[in-house]
Design a protein around this motif. Structure first.
Motif, PDB file in Angstrom:
ATOM      1  N   ARG A 194       7.888  36.109 -24.033  1.00 44.32           N
ATOM      2  CA  ARG A 194       6.804  36.690 -24.823  1.00 44.32           C
ATOM      3  C   ARG A 194       7.232  38.073 -25.319  1.00 44.32           C
ATOM      4  O   ARG A 194       7.834  38.844 -24.565  1.00 44.32           O
ATOM      5  CB  ARG A 194       5.534  36.843 -23.973  1.00 44.32           C
ATOM      6  CG  ARG A 194       4.924  35.510 -23.516  1.00 44.32           C
ATOM      7  CD  ARG A 194       4.312  34.748 -24.681  1.00 44.32           C
ATOM      8  NE  ARG A 194       3.645  33.522 -24.286  1.00 44.32           N
ATOM      9  CZ  ARG A 194       4.190  32.298 -24.351  1.00 44.32           C
ATOM     10  NH1 ARG A 194       5.437  32.139 -24.782  1.00 44.32           N
ATOM     11  NH2 ARG A 194       3.499  31.230 -24.001  1.00 44.32           N
ATOM     12  N   VAL A 195       6.863  38.382 -26.571  1.00 42.33           N
ATOM     13  CA  VAL A 195       7.309  39.640 -27.192  1.00 42.33           C
ATOM     14  C   VAL A 195       6.282  40.745 -26.968  1.00 42.33           C
ATOM     15  O   VAL A 195       5.077  40.535 -27.192  1.00 42.33           O
ATOM     16  CB  VAL A 195       7.525  39.451 -28.711  1.00 42.33           C
ATOM     17  CG1 VAL A 195       8.056  40.740 -29.341  1.00 42.33           C
ATOM     18  CG2 VAL A 195       8.472  38.305 -28.988  1.00 42.33           C
ATOM     19  N   ARG A 200      -1.395  34.000 -32.597  1.00 43.61           N
ATOM     20  CA  ARG A 200      -2.174  33.104 -33.453  1.00 43.61           C
ATOM     21  C   ARG A 200      -3.229  32.402 -32.624  1.00 43.61           C
ATOM     22  O   ARG A 200      -2.914  31.816 -31.578  1.00 43.61           O
ATOM     23  CB  ARG A 200      -1.231  32.083 -34.095  1.00 43.61           C
ATOM     24  CG  ARG A 200      -1.924  31.188 -35.066  1.00 43.61           C
ATOM     25  CD  ARG A 200      -0.916  30.458 -35.917  1.00 43.61           C
ATOM     26  NE  ARG A 200      -1.600  29.595 -36.862  1.00 43.61           N
ATOM     27  CZ  ARG A 200      -1.036  29.051 -37.915  1.00 43.61           C
ATOM     28  NH1 ARG A 200       0.236  29.272 -38.177  1.00 43.61           N
ATOM     29  NH2 ARG A 200      -1.729  28.270 -38.720  1.00 43.61           N
ATOM     30  N   THR A 259       5.788  45.294 -27.371  1.00 46.10           N
ATOM     31  CA  THR A 259       6.324  46.524 -27.965  1.00 46.10           C
ATOM     32  C   THR A 259       6.639  47.530 -26.859  1.00 46.10           C
ATOM     33  O   THR A 259       5.880  47.635 -25.889  1.00 46.10           O
ATOM     34  CB  THR A 259       5.262  47.127 -28.908  1.00 46.10           C
ATOM     35  OG1 THR A 259       4.930  46.135 -29.883  1.00 46.10           O
ATOM     36  CG2 THR A 259       5.759  48.385 -29.590  1.00 46.10           C
ATOM     37  N   SER A 311       2.577  31.386 -28.028  1.00 46.26           N
ATOM     38  CA  SER A 311       3.766  31.976 -28.659  1.00 46.26           C
ATOM     39  C   SER A 311       4.949  31.019 -28.585  1.00 46.26           C
ATOM     40  O   SER A 311       5.818  31.047 -29.458  1.00 46.26           O
ATOM     41  CB  SER A 311       4.130  33.299 -27.987  1.00 46.26           C
ATOM     42  OG  SER A 311       3.215  34.279 -28.360  1.00 46.26           O
ATOM     43  N   VAL A 318      -2.431  43.656 -23.757  1.00 47.45           N
ATOM     44  CA  VAL A 318      -3.841  43.392 -24.067  1.00 47.45           C
ATOM     45  C   VAL A 318      -4.291  42.193 -23.237  1.00 47.45           C
ATOM     46  O   VAL A 318      -3.639  41.149 -23.235  1.00 47.45           O
ATOM     47  CB  VAL A 318      -4.009  43.100 -25.576  1.00 47.45           C
ATOM     48  CG1 VAL A 318      -5.424  42.619 -25.885  1.00 47.45           C
ATOM     49  CG2 VAL A 318      -3.661  44.336 -26.396  1.00 47.45           C
ATOM     50  N   SER A 378      -2.937  32.038 -19.714  1.00 41.78           N
ATOM     51  CA  SER A 378      -1.630  32.011 -20.391  1.00 41.78           C
ATOM     52  C   SER A 378      -0.544  32.520 -19.440  1.00 41.78           C
ATOM     53  O   SER A 378      -0.846  33.130 -18.408  1.00 41.78           O
ATOM     54  CB  SER A 378      -1.689  32.918 -21.614  1.00 41.78           C
ATOM     55  OG  SER A 378      -1.762  34.266 -21.196  1.00 41.78           O
ATOM     56  N   HIS A 418      -6.523  39.005 -22.502  1.00 37.60           N
ATOM     57  CA  HIS A 418      -7.315  38.052 -23.280  1.00 37.60           C
ATOM     58  C   HIS A 418      -7.760  36.924 -22.370  1.00 37.60           C
ATOM     59  O   HIS A 418      -7.259  36.772 -21.251  1.00 37.60           O
ATOM     60  CB  HIS A 418      -6.538  37.556 -24.513  1.00 37.60           C
ATOM     61  CG  HIS A 418      -5.278  36.799 -24.206  1.00 37.60           C
ATOM     62  ND1 HIS A 418      -5.273  35.450 -23.925  1.00 37.60           N
ATOM     63  CD2 HIS A 418      -3.982  37.202 -24.129  1.00 37.60           C
ATOM     64  CE1 HIS A 418      -4.027  35.054 -23.711  1.00 37.60           C
ATOM     65  NE2 HIS A 418      -3.218  36.102 -23.815  1.00 37.60           N
ATOM     66  N   ASP A 451       2.170  48.202 -23.159  1.00 35.44           N
ATOM     67  CA  ASP A 451       0.718  47.976 -23.081  1.00 35.44           C
ATOM     68  C   ASP A 451       0.429  46.498 -23.285  1.00 35.44           C
ATOM     69  O   ASP A 451       0.810  45.926 -24.318  1.00 35.44           O
ATOM     70  CB  ASP A 451      -0.009  48.771 -24.173  1.00 35.44           C
ATOM     71  CG  ASP A 451      -0.179  50.235 -23.797  1.00 35.44           C
ATOM     72  OD1 ASP A 451       0.350  50.657 -22.751  1.00 35.44           O
ATOM     73  OD2 ASP A 451      -0.846  50.957 -24.568  1.00 35.44           O
TER      74      ASP A 451
HETATM   75  C1  LIG Z   1       6.719  42.005 -32.399  1.00 34.89           C
HETATM   76  C2  LIG Z   1       5.536  41.751 -31.475  1.00 34.89           C
HETATM   77  C3  LIG Z   1       5.056  42.784 -30.691  1.00 34.89           C
HETATM   78  C4  LIG Z   1       3.954  42.569 -29.847  1.00 34.89           C
HETATM   79  N1  LIG Z   1       3.507  43.607 -29.085  1.00 34.89           N
HETATM   80  C5  LIG Z   1       2.459  43.423 -28.253  1.00 34.89           C
HETATM   81  C6  LIG Z   1       2.004  44.493 -27.412  1.00 34.89           C
HETATM   82  O1  LIG Z   1       2.593  45.585 -27.374  1.00 34.89           O
HETATM   83  N2  LIG Z   1       0.912  44.255 -26.625  1.00 34.89           N
HETATM   84  C7  LIG Z   1       0.262  43.037 -26.622  1.00 34.89           C
HETATM   85  O2  LIG Z   1      -0.716  42.874 -25.869  1.00 34.89           O
HETATM   86  N3  LIG Z   1       0.689  42.009 -27.396  1.00 34.89           N
HETATM   87  C8  LIG Z   1       1.776  42.176 -28.199  1.00 34.89           C
HETATM   88  N4  LIG Z   1       2.219  41.132 -28.967  1.00 34.89           N
HETATM   89  C9  LIG Z   1       1.458  39.872 -28.936  1.00 34.89           C
HETATM   90  C10 LIG Z   1       1.811  38.992 -27.723  1.00 34.89           C
HETATM   91  O3  LIG Z   1       3.180  38.650 -27.772  1.00 34.89           O
HETATM   92  C11 LIG Z   1       0.934  37.712 -27.804  1.00 34.89           C
HETATM   93  O4  LIG Z   1      -0.416  38.052 -27.665  1.00 34.89           O
HETATM   94  C12 LIG Z   1       1.337  36.634 -26.811  1.00 34.89           C
HETATM   95  O5  LIG Z   1       0.851  35.410 -27.318  1.00 34.89           O
HETATM   96  C13 LIG Z   1       0.756  36.794 -25.419  1.00 34.89           C
HETATM   97  O6  LIG Z   1       1.263  35.738 -24.618  1.00 34.89           O
HETATM   98  P1  LIG Z   1       0.368  34.895 -23.597  1.00 34.89           P
HETATM   99  O7  LIG Z   1       1.324  34.234 -22.674  1.00 34.89           O
HETATM  100  O8  LIG Z   1      -0.696  35.779 -23.021  1.00 34.89           O
HETATM  101  O9  LIG Z   1      -0.393  33.835 -24.514  1.00 34.89           O
HETATM  102  P2  LIG Z   1       0.175  32.480 -25.194  1.00 34.89           P
HETATM  103  O10 LIG Z   1       0.647  31.523 -24.167  1.00 34.89           O
HETATM  104  O11 LIG Z   1       1.136  32.855 -26.263  1.00 34.89           O
HETATM  105  O12 LIG Z   1      -1.160  31.904 -25.859  1.00 34.89           O
HETATM  106  C14 LIG Z   1      -2.163  31.249 -25.076  1.00 34.89           C
HETATM  107  C15 LIG Z   1      -3.498  31.346 -25.818  1.00 34.89           C
HETATM  108  O13 LIG Z   1      -3.924  32.708 -25.834  1.00 34.89           O
HETATM  109  C16 LIG Z   1      -4.208  33.121 -27.166  1.00 34.89           C
HETATM  110  N5  LIG Z   1      -3.826  34.545 -27.293  1.00 34.89           N
HETATM  111  C17 LIG Z   1      -2.581  35.093 -27.253  1.00 34.89           C
HETATM  112  N6  LIG Z   1      -2.650  36.428 -27.404  1.00 34.89           N
HETATM  113  C18 LIG Z   1      -3.962  36.729 -27.555  1.00 34.89           C
HETATM  114  C19 LIG Z   1      -4.682  37.945 -27.752  1.00 34.89           C
HETATM  115  N7  LIG Z   1      -4.072  39.145 -27.821  1.00 34.89           N
HETATM  116  N8  LIG Z   1      -6.037  37.882 -27.850  1.00 34.89           N
HETATM  117  C20 LIG Z   1      -6.685  36.700 -27.771  1.00 34.89           C
HETATM  118  N9  LIG Z   1      -6.068  35.507 -27.585  1.00 34.89           N
HETATM  119  C21 LIG Z   1      -4.713  35.531 -27.478  1.00 34.89           C
HETATM  120  C22 LIG Z   1      -3.381  32.192 -28.063  1.00 34.89           C
HETATM  121  O14 LIG Z   1      -4.003  32.045 -29.330  1.00 34.89           O
HETATM  122  C23 LIG Z   1      -3.393  30.895 -27.275  1.00 34.89           C
HETATM  123  O15 LIG Z   1      -4.544  30.146 -27.589  1.00 34.89           O
HETATM  124  C24 LIG Z   1       3.327  41.304 -29.799  1.00 34.89           C
HETATM  125  C25 LIG Z   1       3.839  40.248 -30.569  1.00 34.89           C
HETATM  126  C26 LIG Z   1       4.930  40.472 -31.401  1.00 34.89           C
HETATM  127  C27 LIG Z   1       5.468  39.321 -32.217  1.00 34.89           C
END
Ligand SMILES: Cc1cc2nc3c(=O)[nH]c(=O)nc-3n(C[C@H](O)[C@H](O)[C@H](O)COP(=O)(O)OP(=O)(O)OC[C@H]3O[C@@H](n4cnc5c(N)ncnc54)[C@H](O)[C@@H]3O)c2cc1C
Length: 299
Positions: free
Chosen positions: A86-87, A263, A89, A268, A107, A113, A109, A105
């Protein structure tokens, strides 16, 4: 011939299917592997946890100090059967004696996940494998043209590094959506930049309010003069912002930096898979291709 842009900072998908793409020099360029170990956990606001972590990386500090560096965390998938990445910043980097520390940081949600599951078990001393850093997109600063920036809460760390390194007195307008005032209060305020908070009520789901899109369209009407645009946040909202500036306003590609950080309804891992598949298809059409724009080939 259509130009493509590979917009993922560090594209990685596990397994053999995309090995040829992963071994392409465009992907491997500048990727470092290492570990980070959590030293401090701070609840910055109800929606954000700040992890301070110690790096085991040797090497070039300038990569960490660059504007908007991103890294990948390698974590177990929710069922523990495989590894995902997972990406995030790198919000800040500092050296304390021989120790190299970063802040990331995260966030919070809803849903179970990989990151949320990992975060619930994070303690001081937890270690995680990382890849990177690699710089992600920054606004274009051209001839004193106002730079318009739009960020949801996942992009506020990126925004923070951009404002920290802001060119002196360059005009800028920022709109940031987050439920938490405390997050806005921390954002640097360089001379020449106006910051607008778009608050979101806690029951409203992230990525659904359309407030960043509305702010972008209104700001565009108020600024008919040449501008540049940078926007990062939920994919579908970013697509609408990108379409407004590129299609309706017919701005040049290089003046509009827009990227989907996550998204709604997709993990991701799914986004990475789709992006790499498109990259492979584009590479087959043009082996010298280095540039792939997500929104050009998006569904
Ligand atoms: C270049 C880049 C920099 C980023 N920097 C940051 C950062 O500094 N801090 C940060 O918090 N995120 C950041 N993100 C976003 C982060 O990578 C995604 O939110 C990621 O999907 C989180 O992974 P997960 O395993 O929690 O969820 P996933 O397994 O990817 O997704 C599971 C479910 O959660 C949902 N979901 C994912 N993220 C969110 C969200 N924020 N709010 C609501 N629903 C969500 C998806 O839609 C999906 O339905 C960055 C992404 C990119 C490409």
């Amino acid at each position: 011939m259509k130009r493509f842009r590979m917009t993922d900072p560090i594209p990685v998908v596990y397994g053999g299917r995309h090995r040829r793409v992963l071994e392409h020099p465009d992907h491997r360029k500048g990727i470092n592997h290492g570990m980070m170990t959590i030293t401090t956990i701070i609840d910055v606001a109800p929606s954000v946890v700040r992890l301070e972590a110690l790096l085991d990386h040797e090497g070039d500090a300038s990569r960490w100090l660059a504007t908007n560096p991103a890294l990948r965390l390698e974590l177990p998938d929710v069922d523990g059967s495989s590894t995902v990445s997972r990406v995030y910043t790198v919000r800040s980097y500092r050296e304390v004696g021989s120790r190299r520390l970063i802040d990331v940081d995260i966030v919070r949600h809803t849903g179970d996940s990989p990151v949320m599951q990992w975060l619930s078990g994070v303690r001081r001393g937890t270690s995680v494998r990382i890849l990177g850093p690699r710089p992600h997109f920054c606004p274009s600063f051209i001839d004193g043209r106002p730079a318009l920036l739009f960020a949801d809460e996942t992009a506020i760390p990126a925004l923070t590094t951009i404002l920290r390194d802001w060119p002196e007195a360059h005009p800028g307008l920022v709109w940031a959506e987050t439920p938490d005032r405390a997050v806005i209060d921390e954002i640097p305020r360089p001379q020449g930049v106006e910051i607008h908070w778009l608050p979101r009520a806690v029951p409203e789901a992230p990525g659904t309010t359309g407030r960043l899109v509305d702010a972008a369209i209104e700001a565009s009407a108020v600024h008919p003069e040449p501008i540049t645009v940078w926007a990062c946040g939920e994919h579908q909202e970013m697509r609408r912002i990108r379409d407004h500036f590129r299609r309706d306003r017919e701005m040049r590609r290089e003046d509009v930096q827009v990227f989907g950080y996550w998204r709604r309804g997709r993990t991701s891992s799914q986004i990475d898979e789709a992006r790499l598949q498109r990259y492979e298809e584009a590479l087959a059409l043009n082996p010298r291709m280095t540039v792939l724009d997500d929104f050009d080939v998006d569904d």
